[in-house]
Enzyme design. Sequence first.
Site, short mmCIF file in Angstrom:
data_model
loop_
_atom_site.label_atom_id
_atom_site.label_comp_id
_atom_site.label_asym_id
_atom_site.label_seq_id
_atom_site.Cartn_x
_atom_site.Cartn_y
_atom_site.Cartn_z
N GLY A 126 0.83 -1.21 0.00
CA GLY A 126 0.00 0.00 0.00
C GLY A 126 0.86 1.25 0.00
O GLY A 126 1.91 1.27 0.64
N ARG A 149 0.77 -4.76 -6.08
CA ARG A 149 0.85 -6.07 -5.41
C ARG A 149 1.05 -7.08 -6.52
O ARG A 149 0.33 -7.07 -7.51
CB ARG A 149 -0.43 -6.33 -4.62
N ASP A 206 5.36 -5.53 5.67
CA ASP A 206 5.94 -6.85 5.93
C ASP A 206 5.89 -7.77 4.71
O ASP A 206 6.81 -8.55 4.48
CB ASP A 206 5.29 -7.50 7.16
N THR A 215 4.50 2.10 5.62
CA THR A 215 3.11 1.63 5.67
C THR A 215 2.36 2.47 6.69
O THR A 215 2.92 2.82 7.74
CB THR A 215 3.03 0.13 6.04
N ASP A 268 0.12 1.55 8.63
CA ASP A 268 -0.40 0.75 9.75
C ASP A 268 0.46 0.74 11.02
O ASP A 268 -0.01 0.40 12.09
CB ASP A 268 -0.61 -0.70 9.32
N ASP A 286 2.63 -1.39 11.99
CA ASP A 286 2.51 -2.72 12.61
C ASP A 286 3.79 -3.55 12.50
O ASP A 286 3.74 -4.76 12.56
CB ASP A 286 1.34 -3.48 11.97
N ARG A 345 -6.90 -3.49 9.28
CA ARG A 345 -7.51 -4.83 9.20
C ARG A 345 -7.01 -5.71 10.32
O ARG A 345 -7.76 -6.45 10.93
CB ARG A 345 -7.17 -5.47 7.84
P1 ATP Z 1 1.01 -2.94 3.44
O1 ATP Z 1 1.40 -3.05 4.90
O2 ATP Z 1 0.80 -1.56 3.04
O3 ATP Z 1 -0.10 -3.88 3.05
P2 ATP Z 1 2.88 -4.86 2.38
O4 ATP Z 1 4.28 -4.70 1.93
O5 ATP Z 1 2.68 -5.73 3.58
O6 ATP Z 1 2.31 -3.39 2.59
P3 ATP Z 1 1.73 -6.88 0.64
O7 ATP Z 1 0.66 -6.76 -0.37
O8 ATP Z 1 1.55 -7.85 1.73
O9 ATP Z 1 1.99 -5.38 1.18
O10 ATP Z 1 3.09 -7.28 -0.12
C1 ATP Z 1 3.56 -6.54 -1.23
C2 ATP Z 1 4.12 -7.49 -2.27
O11 ATP Z 1 5.24 -8.20 -1.73
C3 ATP Z 1 3.19 -8.59 -2.74
O12 ATP Z 1 2.27 -8.15 -3.72
C4 ATP Z 1 4.17 -9.61 -3.32
O13 ATP Z 1 4.55 -9.27 -4.63
C5 ATP Z 1 5.37 -9.46 -2.39
N1 ATP Z 1 5.37 -10.55 -1.40
C6 ATP Z 1 4.58 -10.68 -0.33
N2 ATP Z 1 4.81 -11.84 0.31
C7 ATP Z 1 5.77 -12.48 -0.40
C8 ATP Z 1 6.44 -13.74 -0.27
N3 ATP Z 1 6.18 -14.58 0.74
N4 ATP Z 1 7.37 -14.06 -1.19
C9 ATP Z 1 7.64 -13.23 -2.22
N5 ATP Z 1 7.04 -12.04 -2.38
C10 ATP Z 1 6.12 -11.65 -1.51
#
Ligand code: ATP
Length: 324
Positions: free
Chosen positions: A11, A72, A103, A127, A129, A131, A173
């Site tokens: 995000g 994503r 994360d 992020t 959040d 978190d 969430r």
């Molecule tokens: P936010 O906290 O804003 O949601 P985030 O980084 O946690 O941010 P995610 O959608 O969970 O957002 O992850 C971003 C991208 O990271 C995913 O779309 C994917 O491409 C990659 N990603 C997530 N988990 C994995 C994994 N286990 N292995 C490889 N790539 C991953």
Amino acid sequence: MQHIAVLTSGGDAPGMNACIRAVVRTAIYHNCKISGVIGGYEGLIHNELKELSSADVGNIIQRGGTILKTARSLRYKTEEGLDTAYQNLKTRGVDGLVVIGGDGSFRGAEALAKKYPDIKVIGIPGTIDNDLFGTDFTIGYDTAINTVVQAVDNIRDTAISHNRLFFVEVMGRDAGLIALRSGIACGAEAILIPETTTYIDKLVEVLERGWSRKKTGCVIIVAEGDDAGGAYKVAEIVKQKFDKYETKVAILGHIQRGGSPTCMDRVLATRLGYEAVTSLLEGKNRIMVGQVSGKVTHIPLTKAVKHNSEINETILQIAEIMSL
Ligand code: ATP
């Protein structure tokens, strides 16, 4: 280190641009080539890299969103996607990657560096959040809560003028930190978060107490992932038990993501962007840079991934006392 790439993922969060600017300018200061990846990991797979100059990141420190776009990417989670991303980085001579995200994004960075040790990766917490373990604040959180505070202050004006009870839903969430901090700052009558069990009867008691001492309006902050449901659901249940106020629901939604970053987010983003590049140049790998008690910290990406920030019990108690 010859060539660093930077991407934003997950995000979007206010302050990501300030962070990109800091990464680019620190890399250039150290005579390192720096490229931006357009569209997160998806852009890496599609080879969408663009070399950035100092001028390219001018006039962005005050802008929300991310000039590099974010995405994503399901494909990146597959072996084939990961391999393609690596090949693209390799062909361009990239040997260091800075990932600004949450994360999930760190899991992606860890997967790349684990499989391909010739690419070093550093994560920066971006992020709304807040978190993540390993940093007091993530980039974007301060701006998001200030946006919520401003919106709820506006809502309270109308709540008091019309004797209304407002249920205001904020993002979160899995984490209630946006709700908790903004709720305290707005003097919310109650704050409902996913980390604690919501007791509707207790909530009704708070409202009855307020009514009996002639409170003219109330605001309940509901994190979207609360165990009792979102704001609409909670409002519906409460209305059946206590209907003295006219009840309204406001979902703040995506306004919480956008907007010009606060001073705090700009400075945090600049500090961590600088630290990410200097850490890469020092040979550090598979870590997240964060800030704890004003000091920069480095923790393994696997730890930033696995641990959630814990809710401070005293803060919860303070929130309760303030609604008396
Ligand atoms: P936010 O906290 O804003 O949601 P985030 O980084 O946690 O941010 P995610 O959608 O969970 O957002 O992850 C971003 C991208 O990271 C995913 O779309 C994917 O491409 C990659 N990603 C997530 N988990 C994995 C994994 N286990 N292995 C490889 N790539 C991953």
